[in-house]
Design a protein around this motif. Structure first.
Motif, PDB file in Angstrom:
ATOM      1  N   ILE A  74     -10.138 -22.663 -13.509  1.00 31.25           N
ATOM      2  CA  ILE A  74      -8.893 -21.954 -13.837  1.00 31.25           C
ATOM      3  C   ILE A  74      -9.115 -20.449 -13.733  1.00 31.25           C
ATOM      4  O   ILE A  74      -8.270 -19.711 -13.207  1.00 31.25           O
ATOM      5  N   HIS A  75     -10.256 -19.998 -14.200  1.00 28.97           N
ATOM      6  CA  HIS A  75     -10.607 -18.577 -14.126  1.00 28.97           C
ATOM      7  C   HIS A  75     -10.660 -18.114 -12.661  1.00 28.97           C
ATOM      8  O   HIS A  75     -10.165 -17.036 -12.317  1.00 28.97           O
ATOM      9  N   ALA A  76     -11.234 -18.941 -11.798  1.00 27.86           N
ATOM     10  CA  ALA A  76     -11.312 -18.603 -10.371  1.00 27.86           C
ATOM     11  C   ALA A  76      -9.920 -18.496  -9.765  1.00 27.86           C
ATOM     12  O   ALA A  76      -9.638 -17.565  -8.993  1.00 27.86           O
ATOM     13  N   GLN A  77      -9.053 -19.429 -10.110  1.00 29.92           N
ATOM     14  CA  GLN A  77      -7.682 -19.406  -9.592  1.00 29.92           C
ATOM     15  C   GLN A  77      -6.953 -18.149 -10.070  1.00 29.92           C
ATOM     16  O   GLN A  77      -6.201 -17.528  -9.326  1.00 29.92           O
ATOM     17  N   ASP A  78      -7.193 -17.782 -11.320  1.00 29.75           N
ATOM     18  CA  ASP A  78      -6.589 -16.580 -11.883  1.00 29.75           C
ATOM     19  C   ASP A  78      -7.062 -15.339 -11.130  1.00 29.75           C
ATOM     20  O   ASP A  78      -6.273 -14.455 -10.799  1.00 29.75           O
ATOM     21  N   HIS A  79      -8.352 -15.282 -10.837  1.00 31.32           N
ATOM     22  CA  HIS A  79      -8.899 -14.158 -10.075  1.00 31.32           C
ATOM     23  C   HIS A  79      -8.263 -14.069  -8.693  1.00 31.32           C
ATOM     24  O   HIS A  79      -7.914 -12.978  -8.227  1.00 31.32           O
ATOM     25  N   LEU A  80      -8.130 -15.205  -8.030  1.00 28.28           N
ATOM     26  CA  LEU A  80      -7.552 -15.205  -6.689  1.00 28.28           C
ATOM     27  C   LEU A  80      -6.105 -14.728  -6.709  1.00 28.28           C
ATOM     28  O   LEU A  80      -5.716 -13.865  -5.917  1.00 28.28           O
ATOM     29  N   MET A  81      -5.325 -15.263  -7.618  1.00 30.37           N
ATOM     30  CA  MET A  81      -3.924 -14.863  -7.707  1.00 30.37           C
ATOM     31  C   MET A  81      -3.798 -13.373  -8.024  1.00 30.37           C
ATOM     32  O   MET A  81      -2.998 -12.648  -7.409  1.00 30.37           O
ATOM     33  N   ASN A  82      -4.609 -12.904  -8.953  1.00 33.17           N
ATOM     34  CA  ASN A  82      -4.584 -11.502  -9.334  1.00 33.17           C
ATOM     35  C   ASN A  82      -4.956 -10.603  -8.148  1.00 33.17           C
ATOM     36  O   ASN A  82      -4.304  -9.577  -7.902  1.00 33.17           O
ATOM     37  N   ALA A  83      -5.978 -10.988  -7.410  1.00 35.64           N
ATOM     38  CA  ALA A  83      -6.402 -10.195  -6.253  1.00 35.64           C
ATOM     39  C   ALA A  83      -5.307 -10.120  -5.192  1.00 35.64           C
ATOM     40  O   ALA A  83      -5.112  -9.075  -4.563  1.00 35.64           O
ATOM     41  N   MET A  84      -4.594 -11.221  -5.013  1.00 36.60           N
ATOM     42  CA  MET A  84      -3.512 -11.232  -4.028  1.00 36.60           C
ATOM     43  C   MET A  84      -2.381 -10.286  -4.441  1.00 36.60           C
ATOM     44  O   MET A  84      -1.853  -9.525  -3.612  1.00 36.60           O
ATOM     45  N   VAL A  85      -2.045 -10.292  -5.716  1.00 35.15           N
ATOM     46  CA  VAL A  85      -0.983  -9.413  -6.214  1.00 35.15           C
ATOM     47  C   VAL A  85      -1.411  -7.949  -6.119  1.00 35.15           C
ATOM     48  O   VAL A  85      -0.623  -7.095  -5.684  1.00 35.15           O
ATOM     49  N   VAL A  86      -2.636  -7.659  -6.495  1.00 38.97           N
ATOM     50  CA  VAL A  86      -3.116  -6.273  -6.435  1.00 38.97           C
ATOM     51  C   VAL A  86      -3.109  -5.766  -5.000  1.00 38.97           C
ATOM     52  O   VAL A  86      -2.727  -4.617  -4.746  1.00 38.97           O
ATOM     53  N   LYS A  87      -3.493  -6.606  -4.047  1.00 41.02           N
ATOM     54  CA  LYS A  87      -3.469  -6.188  -2.637  1.00 41.02           C
ATOM     55  C   LYS A  87      -2.045  -5.878  -2.196  1.00 41.02           C
ATOM     56  O   LYS A  87      -1.797  -4.865  -1.529  1.00 41.02           O
ATOM     57  N   ASP A  88      -1.099  -6.734  -2.571  1.00 42.33           N
ATOM     58  CA  ASP A  88       0.300  -6.477  -2.222  1.00 42.33           C
ATOM     59  C   ASP A  88       0.788  -5.163  -2.822  1.00 42.33           C
ATOM     60  O   ASP A  88       1.446  -4.360  -2.144  1.00 42.33           O
ATOM     61  N   LEU A  89       0.451  -4.937  -4.075  1.00 42.71           N
ATOM     62  CA  LEU A  89       0.855  -3.684  -4.717  1.00 42.71           C
ATOM     63  C   LEU A  89       0.148  -2.486  -4.101  1.00 42.71           C
ATOM     64  O   LEU A  89       0.753  -1.413  -3.958  1.00 42.71           O
ATOM     65  N   ALA A  90      -1.107  -2.646  -3.728  1.00 42.14           N
ATOM     66  CA  ALA A  90      -1.835  -1.549  -3.082  1.00 42.14           C
ATOM     67  C   ALA A  90      -1.148  -1.146  -1.786  1.00 42.14           C
ATOM     68  O   ALA A  90      -1.027   0.051  -1.492  1.00 42.14           O
ATOM     69  N   ASN A  91      -0.691  -2.131  -1.021  1.00 39.62           N
ATOM     70  CA  ASN A  91       0.049  -1.804   0.210  1.00 39.62           C
ATOM     71  C   ASN A  91       1.302  -1.000  -0.101  1.00 39.62           C
ATOM     72  O   ASN A  91       1.638  -0.054   0.621  1.00 39.62           O
ATOM     73  N   GLU A  92       1.984  -1.349  -1.173  1.00 42.26           N
ATOM     74  CA  GLU A  92       3.185  -0.600  -1.563  1.00 42.26           C
ATOM     75  C   GLU A  92       2.829   0.823  -1.980  1.00 42.26           C
ATOM     76  O   GLU A  92       3.524   1.772  -1.627  1.00 42.26           O
ATOM     77  N   PHE A  93       1.745   0.972  -2.733  1.00 41.56           N
ATOM     78  CA  PHE A  93       1.303   2.305  -3.136  1.00 41.56           C
ATOM     79  C   PHE A  93       0.933   3.147  -1.920  1.00 41.56           C
ATOM     80  O   PHE A  93       1.274   4.332  -1.849  1.00 41.56           O
ATOM     81  N   ILE A  94       0.241   2.557  -0.980  1.00 39.09           N
ATOM     82  CA  ILE A  94      -0.137   3.294   0.231  1.00 39.09           C
ATOM     83  C   ILE A  94       1.109   3.779   0.955  1.00 39.09           C
ATOM     84  O   ILE A  94       1.198   4.955   1.338  1.00 39.09           O
ATOM     85  N   MET A  96       4.042   4.317  -0.309  1.00 40.54           N
ATOM     86  CA  MET A  96       4.686   5.341  -1.122  1.00 40.54           C
ATOM     87  C   MET A  96       3.963   6.686  -0.984  1.00 40.54           C
ATOM     88  O   MET A  96       4.606   7.722  -0.772  1.00 40.54           O
ATOM     89  N   TYR A  97       2.643   6.655  -1.071  1.00 44.77           N
ATOM     90  CA  TYR A  97       1.899   7.920  -0.948  1.00 44.77           C
ATOM     91  C   TYR A  97       2.035   8.511   0.448  1.00 44.77           C
ATOM     92  O   TYR A  97       2.079   9.727   0.605  1.00 44.77           O
ATOM     93  N   MET A  98       2.120   7.667   1.463  1.00 46.47           N
ATOM     94  CA  MET A  98       2.319   8.184   2.828  1.00 46.47           C
ATOM     95  C   MET A  98       3.665   8.878   2.933  1.00 46.47           C
ATOM     96  O   MET A  98       3.761   9.966   3.517  1.00 46.47           O
ATOM     97  N   LYS A  99       4.699   8.267   2.367  1.00 47.71           N
ATOM     98  CA  LYS A  99       6.027   8.885   2.400  1.00 47.71           C
ATOM     99  C   LYS A  99       6.054  10.185   1.612  1.00 47.71           C
ATOM    100  O   LYS A  99       6.668  11.168   2.041  1.00 47.71           O
ATOM    101  N   MET A 100       5.382  10.196   0.482  1.00 47.35           N
ATOM    102  CA  MET A 100       5.342  11.413  -0.338  1.00 47.35           C
ATOM    103  C   MET A 100       4.603  12.547   0.373  1.00 47.35           C
ATOM    104  O   MET A 100       4.947  13.710   0.199  1.00 47.35           O
ATOM    105  N   SER A 101       3.613  12.204   1.174  1.00 46.43           N
ATOM    106  CA  SER A 101       2.827  13.244   1.853  1.00 46.43           C
ATOM    107  C   SER A 101       3.598  13.868   3.016  1.00 46.43           C
ATOM    108  O   SER A 101       3.237  14.934   3.486  1.00 46.43           O
ATOM    109  N   ASN A 102       4.660  13.227   3.459  1.00 42.48           N
ATOM    110  CA  ASN A 102       5.445  13.739   4.575  1.00 42.48           C
ATOM    111  C   ASN A 102       6.578  14.658   4.141  1.00 42.48           C
ATOM    112  O   ASN A 102       7.388  15.063   4.952  1.00 42.48           O
ATOM    113  N   LYS A 103       6.623  15.005   2.866  1.00 39.74           N
ATOM    114  CA  LYS A 103       7.683  15.881   2.363  1.00 39.74           C
ATOM    115  C   LYS A 103       7.590  17.253   2.985  1.00 39.74           C
ATOM    116  O   LYS A 103       6.623  17.815   3.251  1.00 39.74           O
TER     117      LYS A 103
END
Length: 103
Positions: A74-94, A96-103
């Protein structure tokens, strides 16, 4: 029964993917988008490895091999799911920061 090596592989690959994704956010925040993208690529590779291990477990169960559900699995499954969500959010942050840098 699921081997501890399989479970620990999922945890390790997922942890590495999560760390690379978090590192990508830091690079993006500092304006280094090439390194951020490189970290996301590394996270994707690690998630692919973790997902392959998970898929092997699913295929085995579908073929009739029943697995004991342990707290470690269960712990392994939790780690996998968490890593997938963090990667998706990291892409969104990237993005956002790219758009902010083009101001």
């Amino acid at each position: 029964m699921v081997s501890e090596m399989t479970i620990l592989s999922i945890i390790t690959y997922s942890g590495d993917a999560r760390s690379s994704s978090m590192e990508a956010i830091v690079y993006a925040k500092n304006g280094d988008f090439d390194k951020a993208k490189s970290c996301i690529e590394e996270a994707s590779k690690k998630l692919k490895l973790a997902h392959r291990e998970q898929t092997n477990l699913i295929h085995a169960e579908a073929q009739g091999q029943k697995h004991d559900i342990s707290l470690l699995l269960i712990h392994a499954q939790d780690h996998l799911m968490n890593a997938m969500v963090v990667k998706d959010l990291a892409n969104e942050f990237i993005d956002m920061y790219m758009k902010m840098s083009n101001k």
